[in-house]
Design an enzyme around this catalytic site. Structure first.
Site, short mmCIF file in Angstrom:
data_model
loop_
_atom_site.label_atom_id
_atom_site.label_comp_id
_atom_site.label_asym_id
_atom_site.label_seq_id
_atom_site.Cartn_x
_atom_site.Cartn_y
_atom_site.Cartn_z
N HIS A 1 -10.78 10.32 7.33
CA HIS A 1 -10.60 8.87 7.41
C HIS A 1 -10.02 8.40 8.74
O HIS A 1 -10.45 7.39 9.28
CB HIS A 1 -9.68 8.45 6.26
CG HIS A 1 -9.51 6.98 6.12
ND1 HIS A 1 -10.59 6.13 5.98
CD2 HIS A 1 -8.41 6.19 6.07
CE1 HIS A 1 -10.14 4.88 5.86
NE2 HIS A 1 -8.82 4.89 5.93
N GLU B 1 0.84 -1.20 0.00
CA GLU B 1 0.00 0.00 0.00
C GLU B 1 0.87 1.24 0.00
O GLU B 1 2.09 1.17 0.20
CB GLU B 1 -0.92 -0.01 1.23
CG GLU B 1 -1.96 -1.11 1.17
CD GLU B 1 -3.01 -0.98 2.24
OE1 GLU B 1 -2.99 -0.02 3.00
OE2 GLU B 1 -3.88 -1.87 2.29
N ARG C 1 -0.68 8.95 9.56
CA ARG C 1 -0.60 7.50 9.75
C ARG C 1 -0.18 6.80 8.45
O ARG C 1 -0.69 7.12 7.38
CB ARG C 1 -1.97 6.99 10.16
CG ARG C 1 -2.07 5.50 10.21
CD ARG C 1 -3.52 5.08 10.32
NE ARG C 1 -4.23 5.35 9.09
CZ ARG C 1 -5.06 4.48 8.50
NH1 ARG C 1 -5.28 3.31 9.04
NH2 ARG C 1 -5.70 4.78 7.39
N ARG D 1 -0.57 9.29 1.81
CA ARG D 1 -1.95 9.75 1.68
C ARG D 1 -2.12 11.26 1.69
O ARG D 1 -2.92 11.81 0.95
CB ARG D 1 -2.76 9.21 2.85
CG ARG D 1 -3.24 7.86 2.57
CD ARG D 1 -4.21 7.39 3.56
NE ARG D 1 -4.36 5.98 3.22
CZ ARG D 1 -4.87 5.08 4.00
NH1 ARG D 1 -5.30 5.42 5.19
NH2 ARG D 1 -4.98 3.83 3.61
N HIS E 1 -8.64 10.39 3.44
CA HIS E 1 -8.36 9.36 2.44
C HIS E 1 -8.65 9.95 1.07
O HIS E 1 -9.74 10.49 0.85
CB HIS E 1 -9.23 8.12 2.68
CG HIS E 1 -8.71 6.93 1.95
ND1 HIS E 1 -8.76 6.83 0.58
CD2 HIS E 1 -8.10 5.82 2.38
CE1 HIS E 1 -8.20 5.68 0.21
NE2 HIS E 1 -7.79 5.05 1.29
C1 LIG Z 1 -13.56 2.39 5.64
C2 LIG Z 1 -12.35 2.21 6.51
C3 LIG Z 1 -11.29 1.43 6.05
C4 LIG Z 1 -10.16 1.26 6.86
N1 LIG Z 1 -9.14 0.43 6.41
C5 LIG Z 1 -8.10 0.18 7.24
C6 LIG Z 1 -7.10 -0.77 6.87
O1 LIG Z 1 -7.16 -1.39 5.82
N2 LIG Z 1 -6.07 -0.98 7.73
C7 LIG Z 1 -5.96 -0.33 8.93
O2 LIG Z 1 -5.00 -0.56 9.66
N3 LIG Z 1 -6.91 0.57 9.29
C8 LIG Z 1 -7.97 0.82 8.49
N4 LIG Z 1 -8.93 1.69 8.89
C9 LIG Z 1 -8.83 2.33 10.21
C10 LIG Z 1 -9.18 1.30 11.27
O3 LIG Z 1 -10.28 0.55 10.84
C11 LIG Z 1 -9.51 1.98 12.59
O4 LIG Z 1 -8.53 2.90 12.92
C12 LIG Z 1 -9.58 0.93 13.70
O5 LIG Z 1 -10.44 -0.10 13.34
C13 LIG Z 1 -10.04 1.58 14.99
O6 LIG Z 1 -10.22 0.56 15.93
P1 LIG Z 1 -10.64 0.93 17.40
O7 LIG Z 1 -10.82 -0.36 18.13
O8 LIG Z 1 -9.72 1.92 17.94
O9 LIG Z 1 -12.06 1.68 17.23
P2 LIG Z 1 -13.42 1.21 16.54
O10 LIG Z 1 -13.24 0.00 15.71
O11 LIG Z 1 -14.03 2.40 15.92
O12 LIG Z 1 -14.31 0.81 17.79
C14 LIG Z 1 -14.79 1.79 18.69
C15 LIG Z 1 -15.80 1.14 19.60
O13 LIG Z 1 -16.15 2.01 20.67
C16 LIG Z 1 -17.55 2.05 20.84
N5 LIG Z 1 -17.88 3.35 21.44
C17 LIG Z 1 -17.58 4.58 20.95
N6 LIG Z 1 -18.02 5.53 21.80
C18 LIG Z 1 -18.58 4.91 22.85
C19 LIG Z 1 -19.22 5.35 24.05
N7 LIG Z 1 -19.41 6.65 24.32
N8 LIG Z 1 -19.67 4.42 24.92
C20 LIG Z 1 -19.54 3.09 24.66
N9 LIG Z 1 -18.95 2.62 23.53
C21 LIG Z 1 -18.49 3.52 22.64
C22 LIG Z 1 -18.08 1.86 19.41
O14 LIG Z 1 -19.42 1.44 19.40
C23 LIG Z 1 -17.11 0.80 18.90
O15 LIG Z 1 -17.51 -0.48 19.32
C24 LIG Z 1 -10.08 1.89 8.11
C25 LIG Z 1 -11.14 2.66 8.56
C26 LIG Z 1 -12.27 2.82 7.78
C27 LIG Z 1 -13.41 3.65 8.30
#
Ligand SMILES: Cc1cc2nc3c(=O)[nH]c(=O)nc-3n(C[C@H](O)[C@H](O)[C@H](O)COP(=O)(O)OP(=O)(O)OC[C@H]3O[C@@H](n4cnc5c(N)ncnc54)[C@H](O)[C@@H]3O)c2cc1C
Length: 544
Positions: free
Chosen positions: A335, A115, A370, A276, A230
């Site tokens: 993004h 990538e 990132r 990016r 993005h």
């Molecule tokens: C379309 C897309 C494609 C992507 N592709 C990639 C990729 O290929 N590779 C990569 O490394 N990254 C990628 N990313 C980024 C990556 O997906 C995210 O940075 C990562 O998944 C974040 O994980 P997380 O566990 O920190 O948060 P999240 O997966 O967003 O989880 C957050 C959680 O917290 C909960 N929550 C939020 N606020 C509260 C609250 N007040 N009370 C209780 N619960 C709450 C939500 O419901 C959720 O369950 C992509 C992102 C997107 C949107």
């Protein structure tokens, strides 16, 4: 009283919960939607890790530092790239099925993709472009096999602070009733804040709640100005915007303007595979120059598109496009939040017994921008580290990683005895407030920024924040809109303070990077960013 309260059920929260359960801790996962609802499940491209020769953690580190534009914390990146391969193998052992091919020796080998910003192929993926969905599925399934309590539809409203440490949260249950939920250690894993913007790839749940909770309680946050856009979201009215992964450009897809010109060839030595931020700025400029609201991604040369990229194929078909024949209209979309709640090398924040990991955190691994596919890895690596630290009896942050120098300027966290301004029961629409925030952020604090625009954004946000008292109480959309306003104000304050262009932050009135701004803007409850220079060794490295 639980040992560990995990807020959020994306890759960071679920990894933390599984590691804590494996150590025999009592764990509660509190999540505002269904357990599997997260940004994680939307991830397409994959997880970056130096798994085999000729790759190495040193090469992965070098690529990450280049993308981070001088603001990565090298120790944090070292942790990420060294521990990443083990965590990815662990994820496979937990049940995530990554794409493989059978080599001549009959053995199955992981298929690795390349990538943007990566000097070689190192991104593992699943189901072609369904990596996040497969990871979320595997982690949720693993969670069901262990002894962890889960509360779905519960919304964390405020941090509880007693005797200078975090003791849990005030949360709304699904019926809108408030409860105190207490734990010895609390982990913010609430994801990013892409919903601050009208055009975003993030799901509607990405409202920066954890960052807002931290800001309100006086916990140090930093690097919030570095919102990664993005460059290639499908130009289509859907929200969130379907993402046309960088992996397409890794397979040869080319950006073209309205005249068909492959303009990235002139912009950067890596052309369409440039970092990016470079691509997003070039696209934004090209859109302005050609007076259009999108450019085109020509992916017609990719063989076997439906099998290799099934999600993207389906999204395009839904928009009436055939990627094998049609150029695809694309535009930049918010993004990824590179900053967040500052955490040390073990995930400890400036508030004792409050931890942060995943996109909510500012661990220092992403710096000003990132590197693609490093964020899932960030959640895996630092989610596990948080648990190691709790198990080792750690309760407070040390001046390591992104936390270096920051504990000295972070104020005492406040006791939140008057939780969020409880709104009056008057008719006002949280969706309208969200929309208004998104519009001003996209227009005045987007891919390119300048002082007059930021001033407008700041004034508008102050007016909009005042409206929050009129929203219907005890409803999640109300608190999400208030959190968006809180985080948006902090993004604007940091973007205004950073009078330079670096990484994902572009100031058209300050187009160059400034050596004097090699450091982080730390922001807490008072909305006043304080500048903390990088520690001496990092400054010397950046100067080299
Ligand atoms: C379309 C897309 C494609 C992507 N592709 C990639 C990729 O290929 N590779 C990569 O490394 N990254 C990628 N990313 C980024 C990556 O997906 C995210 O940075 C990562 O998944 C974040 O994980 P997380 O566990 O920190 O948060 P999240 O997966 O967003 O989880 C957050 C959680 O917290 C909960 N929550 C939020 N606020 C509260 C609250 N007040 N009370 C209780 N619960 C709450 C939500 O419901 C959720 O369950 C992509 C992102 C997107 C949107």
């Amino acid at each position: 009283m639980y040992d560990v309260l995990v807020l959020g059920s994306g890759i960071a929260g679920l990894t933390t919960a599984l590691h804590a359960a494996a150590r025999g801790m009592s764990v509660l996962v509190l999540t505002k939607g269904e357990l599997s609802h997260s940004a994680t499940r939307y991830a397409q491209g994959g997880v970056a890790a130096a798994l085999e020769d000729p790759d190495s953690p040193d090469l992965h580190l070098a690529d990450t530092l280049v993308a981070g534009a001088g603001l990565c914390d090298t120790d944090a990146v070292r942790v990420l790239v060294d521990e990443g391969p083990t965590r990815v193998r662990e994820l496979a052992a937990v049940g995530a099925v990554f794409d493989t091919e059978r080599a001549d020796d009959g053995e199955a080998h992981l298929l690795l993709a390349r990538e943007g910003g990566h000097s070689l192929a190192r991104v593992v993926h699943a189901g072609g472009d369904r990596t996040g969905a497969e990871i979320e599925r595997a982690l949720v399934a693993a969670l069901h096999r262990v002894d962890v309590e889960v509360r779905e539809g519960w919304f964390a409203l405020e941090l509880l602070i007693e005797r200078g440490r975090c003791t849990g949260v005030l949360a709304l249950d699904p019926a809108g009733e408030p409860h105190y939920v207490r734990a010895l250690d609390t982990v913010l894993a609430t994801g990013g804040a892409g919903q601050c913007y009208a055009v975003t790839t993030n799901p509607t749940l990405s409202t920066g709640d954890g960052i807002a909770l931290a800001l309100r309680a006086g916990v140090a946050c930093a690097d919030l100005e570095f919102v990664q856009f993005h460059p290639t979201a499908l130009h289509d009215p859907r929200m969130p915007r379907p993402l046309l992964s960088e992996a397409l450009r890794g397979e040869g897809a080319v950006l073209r303007d309205d005249t068909g010109d492959p303009f990235m060839l002139r912009e950067h030595a890596l052309a369409d595979l440039a970092p990016r931020d470079v691509v997003s700025r070039a696209v934004a400029r090209r859109m302005r120059a050609t007076a259009t609201d999108h450019v085109w991604l020509d992916a017609t040369m990719i063989d076997d598109f439906p099998r290799r990229f099934p999600t993207i194929w389906a999204a395009c078909r839904e928009a009436g496009l055939d990627p094998s024949h049609d150029w695809l209209p694309v535009a930049p979309a918010a993004h990824y939040m590179s900053g967040g709640v500052v955490a040390d090398l073990k995930g400890a924040t400036s508030l004792p017994r409050l931890w942060a990991c995943g996109e909510t955190a500012c661990s220092g691994v992403h710096g000003a921008n990132r590197l693609a596919s490093n964020s899932l890895l960030d959640g895996l690596v630092f989610g596990a580290r948080v648990v190691d630290a709790i198990a080792a009896g750690k309760t407070e942050a040390e001046p390591t990683g992104a936390m270096a120098g920051i504990l000295d300027v972070a104020p005492e966290p406040r006791v939140v005895d008057d939780p969020v301004v409880l709104p009056k029961a008057e008719p006002a629409d949280p969706a309208a407030l969200r929309g208004a925030i998104q519009r001003v952020m996209t227009h005045d604090c987007g891919v390119e920024r300048d002082a007059p625009g930021l001033r407008v954004a700041s004034e508008t946000l102050a007016d909009l924040s005042a409206l929050s008292g009129d929203l219907p109480p005890r409803q999640i959309p109300t608190y999400e809109a208030m959190n968006l306003a809180r985080v948006a104000r902090a993004i604007i304050a940091n973007a205004t303070a950073r009078e330079e262009s670096r990484g994902a932050h572009t100031r058209v009135d300050f187009p160059d990077p400034s050596d004097e701004l090699l450091g982080r803007f730390v922001i807490t409850a008072d909305d006043e960013p304080r500048f903390v220079p990088l520690p001496e060794p990092a400054l010397r490295r950046a100067a080299r």
